[in-house]
Motif scaffolding. Structure first.
Motif, PDB file in Angstrom:
ATOM      1  N   GLY A 148       0.786  -1.220   0.000  1.00  0.00           N
ATOM      2  CA  GLY A 148       0.000   0.000   0.000  1.00  0.00           C
ATOM      3  C   GLY A 148       0.823   1.277   0.000  1.00  0.00           C
ATOM      4  N   ALA A 149       2.131   1.147   0.106  1.00  0.00           N
ATOM      5  CA  ALA A 149       2.982   2.345   0.112  1.00  0.00           C
ATOM      6  C   ALA A 149       3.010   2.949  -1.290  1.00  0.00           C
ATOM      7  CB  ALA A 149       4.393   1.977   0.549  1.00  0.00           C
ATOM      8  N   PRO A 150       3.166   4.278  -1.373  1.00  0.00           N
ATOM      9  CA  PRO A 150       3.216   4.890  -2.705  1.00  0.00           C
ATOM     10  C   PRO A 150       4.470   4.452  -3.458  1.00  0.00           C
ATOM     11  CG  PRO A 150       3.692   6.507  -1.004  1.00  0.00           C
ATOM     12  CD  PRO A 150       3.288   5.236  -0.309  1.00  0.00           C
ATOM     13  N   LEU A 151       4.357   4.448  -4.776  1.00  0.00           N
ATOM     14  CA  LEU A 151       5.497   4.106  -5.613  1.00  0.00           C
ATOM     15  C   LEU A 151       6.515   5.240  -5.590  1.00  0.00           C
ATOM     16  CD1 LEU A 151       3.603   2.657  -8.702  1.00  0.00           C
ATOM     17  CD2 LEU A 151       4.829   1.383  -6.948  1.00  0.00           C
ATOM     18  N   PRO A 152       7.785   4.924  -5.767  1.00  0.00           N
ATOM     19  CA  PRO A 152       8.777   6.004  -5.823  1.00  0.00           C
ATOM     20  C   PRO A 152       8.527   6.884  -7.046  1.00  0.00           C
ATOM     21  CG  PRO A 152       9.768   3.884  -6.349  1.00  0.00           C
ATOM     22  CD  PRO A 152       8.363   3.615  -5.930  1.00  0.00           C
ATOM     23  N   PRO A 153       8.952   8.147  -7.004  1.00  0.00           N
ATOM     24  CA  PRO A 153       8.716   9.035  -8.144  1.00  0.00           C
ATOM     25  C   PRO A 153       9.429   8.546  -9.394  1.00  0.00           C
ATOM     26  CG  PRO A 153      10.147  10.072  -6.532  1.00  0.00           C
ATOM     27  CD  PRO A 153       9.681   8.776  -5.952  1.00  0.00           C
ATOM     28  N   ARG A 154       8.801   8.778 -10.552  1.00  0.00           N
ATOM     29  CA  ARG A 154       9.406   8.393 -11.826  1.00  0.00           C
ATOM     30  C   ARG A 154      10.308   9.523 -12.292  1.00  0.00           C
ATOM     31  NH1 ARG A 154       4.587   6.684 -15.570  1.00  0.00           N
ATOM     32  NH2 ARG A 154       6.242   7.037 -17.054  1.00  0.00           N
ATOM     33  N   SER A 155      11.359   9.145 -12.985  1.00  0.00           N
ATOM     34  CA  SER A 155      12.296  10.132 -13.495  1.00  0.00           C
ATOM     35  C   SER A 155      12.829   9.689 -14.851  1.00  0.00           C
ATOM     36  CB  SER A 155      13.469  10.291 -12.522  1.00  0.00           C
ATOM     37  OG  SER A 155      14.518  11.012 -13.117  1.00  0.00           O
TER      38      SER A 155
END
Length: 76
Positions: A5-12
């Motif tokens: 349920g944790a948010p995904l890391p930011p995309r770059s």
């Protein structure tokens, strides 16, 4: 490891590990798009059969952007 349920890391765009290498078909499609949209021709120099034309393209690229790293200075 992430928690459920944790948010995904930011995309770059700098994250190079998430996309497979571009294949020849995709590169050719990008070349076609550059030509049609921007009037830019991306030609592999090794595929130019005419010696004079190939050298003219190499000379112009060298004039604009400098010599390539590891360039062979003894012809093709």
């Amino acid at each position: 490891m992430s928690m459920h349920g944790a948010p995904l890391p930011p995309r770059s765009c700098l994250d190079r590990g998430t996309r497979s290498p571009t294949n020849d078909r995709e590169v050719n499609a990008m070349r076609a798009a550059a030509w049609h949209r921007h009037g830019v021709a991306a030609l592999p120099v090794a595929e130019i059969a005419d010696d004079w034309l190939r050298q003219a393209v190499i000379n112009e690229a060298n004039r604009r952007w400098g010599r390539r790293n590891g360039e062979n200075h003894h012809g093709r």
